[in-house]
Design an enzyme around this catalytic site. Structure first.
Site, PDB file in Angstrom:
ATOM      1  N   ASP A   1      34.046 -15.100  14.226  1.00  0.00           N
ATOM      2  CA  ASP A   1      34.546 -14.488  15.464  1.00  0.00           C
ATOM      3  C   ASP A   1      35.098 -13.073  15.247  1.00  0.00           C
ATOM      4  O   ASP A   1      35.415 -12.672  14.127  1.00  0.00           O
ATOM      5  CB  ASP A   1      35.684 -15.352  16.035  1.00  0.00           C
ATOM      6  CG  ASP A   1      35.162 -16.660  16.624  1.00  0.00           C
ATOM      7  OD1 ASP A   1      33.971 -16.968  16.436  1.00  0.00           O
ATOM      8  OD2 ASP A   1      35.970 -17.361  17.269  1.00  0.00           O
ATOM      9  N   ASP A   2      35.223 -12.380  16.360  1.00  0.00           N
ATOM     10  CA  ASP A   2      36.019 -11.147  16.517  1.00  0.00           C
ATOM     11  C   ASP A   2      35.366  -9.868  15.990  1.00  0.00           C
ATOM     12  O   ASP A   2      35.981  -8.810  16.017  1.00  0.00           O
ATOM     13  CB  ASP A   2      37.421 -11.285  15.907  1.00  0.00           C
ATOM     14  CG  ASP A   2      38.249 -12.341  16.605  1.00  0.00           C
ATOM     15  OD1 ASP A   2      37.749 -12.927  17.585  1.00  0.00           O
ATOM     16  OD2 ASP A   2      39.381 -12.603  16.172  1.00  0.00           O
TER      17      ASP A   2
ATOM     18  N   HIS B   1      32.272 -13.335  23.241  1.00  0.00           N
ATOM     19  CA  HIS B   1      33.686 -13.626  22.943  1.00  0.00           C
ATOM     20  C   HIS B   1      34.572 -12.720  23.810  1.00  0.00           C
ATOM     21  O   HIS B   1      35.616 -12.269  23.375  1.00  0.00           O
ATOM     22  CB  HIS B   1      33.943 -13.388  21.449  1.00  0.00           C
ATOM     23  CG  HIS B   1      35.173 -14.063  20.900  1.00  0.00           C
ATOM     24  ND1 HIS B   1      35.581 -15.317  21.283  1.00  0.00           N
ATOM     25  CD2 HIS B   1      36.085 -13.649  19.978  1.00  0.00           C
ATOM     26  CE1 HIS B   1      36.689 -15.638  20.625  1.00  0.00           C
ATOM     27  NE2 HIS B   1      37.023 -14.636  19.835  1.00  0.00           N
TER      28      HIS B   1
ATOM     29  N   HIS C   1      38.865  -9.487  24.169  1.00  0.00           N
ATOM     30  CA  HIS C   1      39.653 -10.518  23.487  1.00  0.00           C
ATOM     31  C   HIS C   1      41.017 -10.700  24.149  1.00  0.00           C
ATOM     32  O   HIS C   1      42.069 -10.682  23.508  1.00  0.00           O
ATOM     33  CB  HIS C   1      39.825 -10.188  21.996  1.00  0.00           C
ATOM     34  CG  HIS C   1      39.990 -11.407  21.124  1.00  0.00           C
ATOM     35  ND1 HIS C   1      41.217 -11.961  20.868  1.00  0.00           N
ATOM     36  CD2 HIS C   1      39.095 -12.169  20.465  1.00  0.00           C
ATOM     37  CE1 HIS C   1      41.054 -13.003  20.065  1.00  0.00           C
ATOM     38  NE2 HIS C   1      39.777 -13.152  19.816  1.00  0.00           N
TER      39      HIS C   1
ATOM     40  N   HIS D   1      36.312 -15.865  10.560  1.00  0.00           N
ATOM     41  CA  HIS D   1      36.373 -14.551  11.207  1.00  0.00           C
ATOM     42  C   HIS D   1      35.689 -13.486  10.360  1.00  0.00           C
ATOM     43  O   HIS D   1      35.699 -13.557   9.133  1.00  0.00           O
ATOM     44  CB  HIS D   1      37.821 -14.155  11.473  1.00  0.00           C
ATOM     45  CG  HIS D   1      38.474 -14.996  12.530  1.00  0.00           C
ATOM     46  ND1 HIS D   1      38.961 -16.255  12.262  1.00  0.00           N
ATOM     47  CD2 HIS D   1      38.670 -14.780  13.849  1.00  0.00           C
ATOM     48  CE1 HIS D   1      39.453 -16.767  13.386  1.00  0.00           C
ATOM     49  NE2 HIS D   1      39.289 -15.897  14.370  1.00  0.00           N
TER      50      HIS D   1
HETATM   51 ZN   LIG Z   1      38.727 -14.431  18.577  1.00  0.00          ZN
END
Ligand SMILES: [Zn+2]
Length: 271
Positions: free
Chosen positions: A86-87, A137, A141, A232
């Site tokens: 993620d991210d 996503h 965020h 991540h």
């Molecule tokens: Zn995230």
């Protein structure tokens, strides 16, 4: 009286040319190019996480019970697992992570933040070129469950638009930041953007700043057929993911030795 008029006339006759001269003539020290300071070389910009670092948000998440239809694991008895990152993308950790996966010949699913994707579209295209999947996503965020419906819609739909512009295809998978979701957000993602919401069943907790060994232990201790593993490839300000990069090769090695095969979510879910 006549003398006064004469003095006035002289004053006017002197003032006008001096004024004109001052107006059109600039002394050289004012017209010379001023030396400019050297600008520092900047790293490509990575937008911060709108809702703050993961570690400040994850005390009570994900919510239980989750809305019906949220995927948390693959429904299979086969020894397959899905790696999710993620991210990203960011210019610091994401390229190194992609390099590791490329070297190991492993495909994963990246839930990218669209404003970061817009800052580094080359990295998103690299993900696809390497055989990975790209999921939504959100745009920035944000903590969706704290926001009005209009802003949530913007976060999800605008992210879809940005990602489609970059990749040429519509994202099919959605993961809410910090795992914060409710029935209304789940339905909006599904009905307005055709997105399947996917959480995880194994949290590496790499966002806690733990060591590579701890990350590896957390992942391997909770492994089961169909596990969806959360890691991540970028984070918030001051969050580093060097430990994730360090842990990944040995996690992949352990998966292999236990007979597990990494798969991408979309393929496994038939999306
Ligand atoms: Zn995230």
């Amino acid at each position: 009286m006549a003398r006064l008029a004469l003095v006035g006339t002289i004053l006017i006759l002197v003032t006008i040319p001096v004024g004109l001269l001052a107006h059109f003539y600039l002394p050289p020290f004012l017209t010379e190019e001023m030396p400019r300071p050297e600008l520092p070389r900047l790293e490509p910009f990575t937008p911060p996480l709108e809702g703050g670092p993961e570690g400040e948000n994850r005390g009570v998440q994900p919510p239980i019970p989750l809305p019906d239809g949220v995927v948390t694991r693959l429904d299979t008895a086969e020894p397959v697992v899905a790696l999710t990152f993620d991210d990203g993308p960011d210019p610091l950790f994401t390229p190194r992570l992609l390099e590791i996966l490329r070297g190991e010949g492993v495909a994963a699913t990246f839930f990218v933040i669209a404003n970061r994707a817009a800052a580094r579209p080359d990295l998103v295209r690299q993900m696809l070129a390497d055989g990975h999947e790209v999921g939504n996503h959100t745009l920035s965020h944000a903590r969706l469950t704290d926001l009005p419906e209009l802003v949530v819609r913007h976060e999800i739909l605008e992210a879809q638009r940005v990602l489609e512009t970059i990749t040429g295809e519509r994202a099919r998978l959605f993961r809410p930041p910090y795992g914060r979701i409710n029935e209304a957000i789940f339905r909006m993602a599904k009905e307005e953007a055709g997105l399947t919401t996917v959480m995880w069943s194994v949290d590496s907790r790499d966002w806690e700043g733990i060591s590579a060994r701890e990350i590896r232990e957390k992942v391997l201790a909770n492994l089961a057929p169909g596990s969806i593993i959360l890691m991540h490839c970028a984070g918030g300000v001051s969050e580093g993911f060097t430990s994730t990069l360090e842990a990944l090769p040995s996690i992949l090695e352990a998966l292999r030795s236990r007979g597990y095969r990494p798969v991408t979510l979309g393929n496994a879910l038939g999306e």
